[in-house]
Design an enzyme around this catalytic site. Structure first.
Site, mmCIF file in Angstrom:
data_model
loop_
_atom_site.group_PDB
_atom_site.id
_atom_site.type_symbol
_atom_site.label_atom_id
_atom_site.label_comp_id
_atom_site.label_asym_id
_atom_site.label_seq_id
_atom_site.Cartn_x
_atom_site.Cartn_y
_atom_site.Cartn_z
ATOM 1 N N ASP A 163 -36.130 56.165 53.116
ATOM 2 C CA ASP A 163 -34.973 55.783 52.514
ATOM 3 C C ASP A 163 -34.764 54.913 51.768
ATOM 4 O O ASP A 163 -34.358 53.568 51.537
ATOM 5 C CB ASP A 163 -35.185 53.629 53.710
ATOM 6 C CG ASP A 163 -35.986 54.170 55.003
ATOM 7 O OD1 ASP A 163 -35.214 54.586 55.556
ATOM 8 O OD2 ASP A 163 -36.919 53.684 55.491
ATOM 9 N N GLU B 178 -27.896 52.354 62.437
ATOM 10 C CA GLU B 178 -28.786 51.733 61.290
ATOM 11 C C GLU B 178 -28.377 51.910 60.159
ATOM 12 O O GLU B 178 -27.633 53.018 59.942
ATOM 13 C CB GLU B 178 -30.840 52.450 61.725
ATOM 14 C CG GLU B 178 -30.934 53.347 61.137
ATOM 15 C CD GLU B 178 -32.643 53.922 61.886
ATOM 16 O OE1 GLU B 178 -32.661 52.628 61.988
ATOM 17 O OE2 GLU B 178 -32.881 54.805 61.395
#
Length: 365
Positions: free
Chosen positions: A58, A266
């Site tokens: 991420d 997301e």
């Protein structure tokens, strides 16, 4: 009688020989076809992990002081049982990476923030982001509170690599996960956030009301939308209540849940290119990083295409940053471990077409 027997044997021999040749020909043809159509696993990744001594994912990349700083999740093996809401992604701290150049030496700066030092936190320190204002660096992070509800916290430091000191409470009015902070040309900061399923966004209504019993939407329902909130001057609070962001098709229609190759899941990220706002995100269960373009930070954003095709591992999460006249995509896959929850951060160049659209990146070739 002997002649008949020999003839029968000869006919049988010829029949088996003919059948065997046919089988051999079919097997050879199948082998040739397999050679002509390369298998997925034979493709090679276009880039290598930035670090291999820890697992990272991420990646939120920023340029501070002419150096790239990457704010990733720090994946660990905690032996937490895998569940449908990502319980095995049981991260407990943040480790910041930095480098002077793409392809250059990468420095890992140690623990920037530990879950033990966040008074309100219970578990799962997921994807963070960072910002800088007036001599202070801000680390924004999602973590479940004592009630097991995702909130977004903020921590500060005088150095981009930390260590960071967390505020005693999460940002009031914050929820869900994947905060991404964008600074506009006028100096205003906005936070984009949200993630469905394990990220709990489906439990929050458009007016920011929480329903712990809310389920994922059905295919025929409108898709859950990401959120935006302007930050106030302190950078530690929202200046307004979070709002929904409209992600639409070329006709201006909001996507439905069944449009899971295009609708939001997301990993929101926003950057600006030639006066336009680019909202990029993960489609989650179809594993694309897509993007949409708008005329202001609040949208609506019109879907344009895919930035990054699916990577190895279940998740896909990214950031986009300009550095020394070129644009780069930071992302992750599972090349090092082969395990969904033990990922590694990578980077590759991102290119635009003349009309401002982004050229789709194939992570394996």
């Amino acid at each position: 009688m002997k002649l008949k027997t020999n003839s029968l044997m000869l006919l049988t021999f010829l029949a088996f020989t003919f059948w065997g040749c046919g089988q051999g020909s079919q097997e050879q043809q199948q082998a040739t076809q397999e050679q002509e159509a390369p298998k997925e696993e034979s493709k090679k990744p276009i880039s290598k992990p930035l670090v291999s001594h820890i697992y990272t994912a991420d990646p939120s990349a920023h340029v501070f002081n002419d150096r790239i700083y990457i704010y990733p999740s720090h994946d660990i093996e905690s032996n937490t049982a895998e569940d449908d809401e990502g319980g095995h992604f049981d991260m407990k701290d943040y480790r910041i990476l930095s480098m002077d150049s793409i392809g250059g030496e990468v420095t890992e700066h140690g623990v920037a923030l530990d879950i033990k030092d966040v008074p309100w936190a219970k578990r799962q320190m997921w994807a963070p982001d960072a910002a800088f204002k007036d001599g202070t660096y801000y680390l924004y992070f999602p973590v479940k509170d004592k009630q097991d509800i995702f909130r977004i916290g903020v921590a500060t430091s005088t150095k981009p690599e930390g260590p960071f000191k967390a505020e005693k409470e999460p940002i009031k009015g914050s929820y869900s996960m994947d905060p991404a902070v964008f600074k506009d040309d006028d100096g205003t900061y906005y936070m984009y956030f949200g993630g469905i399923w394990g990220g709990q966004l489906q439990r929050w209504s458009g007016d920011n009301t929480y329903n712990p019993e809310a389920k994922n939407r059905t295919p025929e329902e409108l898709a859950v939308l990401p959120r935006i909130a302007k930050l106030d001057a302190s950078m530690k609070a929202f200046a307004e209540a979070p709002k929904e962001i409209k992600l639409v098709d070329e006709s201006g229609n909001i996507f439905y849940e069944k449009d899971n190759d295009k609708r939001f899941f997301e990993a929101a990220w926003v950057h600006k290119y030639k006066g336009k706002y680019y909202f990029s995100y993960s489609t989650g269960d179809t594993h694309n990083i897509c993007y949409a373009i708008g005329d202001n930070p609040y949208g609506p954003f019109t879907y344009k295409g895919i930035v990054l095709k699916p990577v190895q591992g279940w998740t896909n999460h990214h950031s986009i940053v300009e550095f020394k006249g070129k644009w780069y995509l930071f992302y992750h896959d599972t090349e090092l471990s082969g395990k969904t929850h033990l990922r590694n951060v990578k980077v590759t160049e991102l290119k635009y077409n003349e009309d401002g659209t982004i050229q789709t990146i194939e992570p394996y070739q």
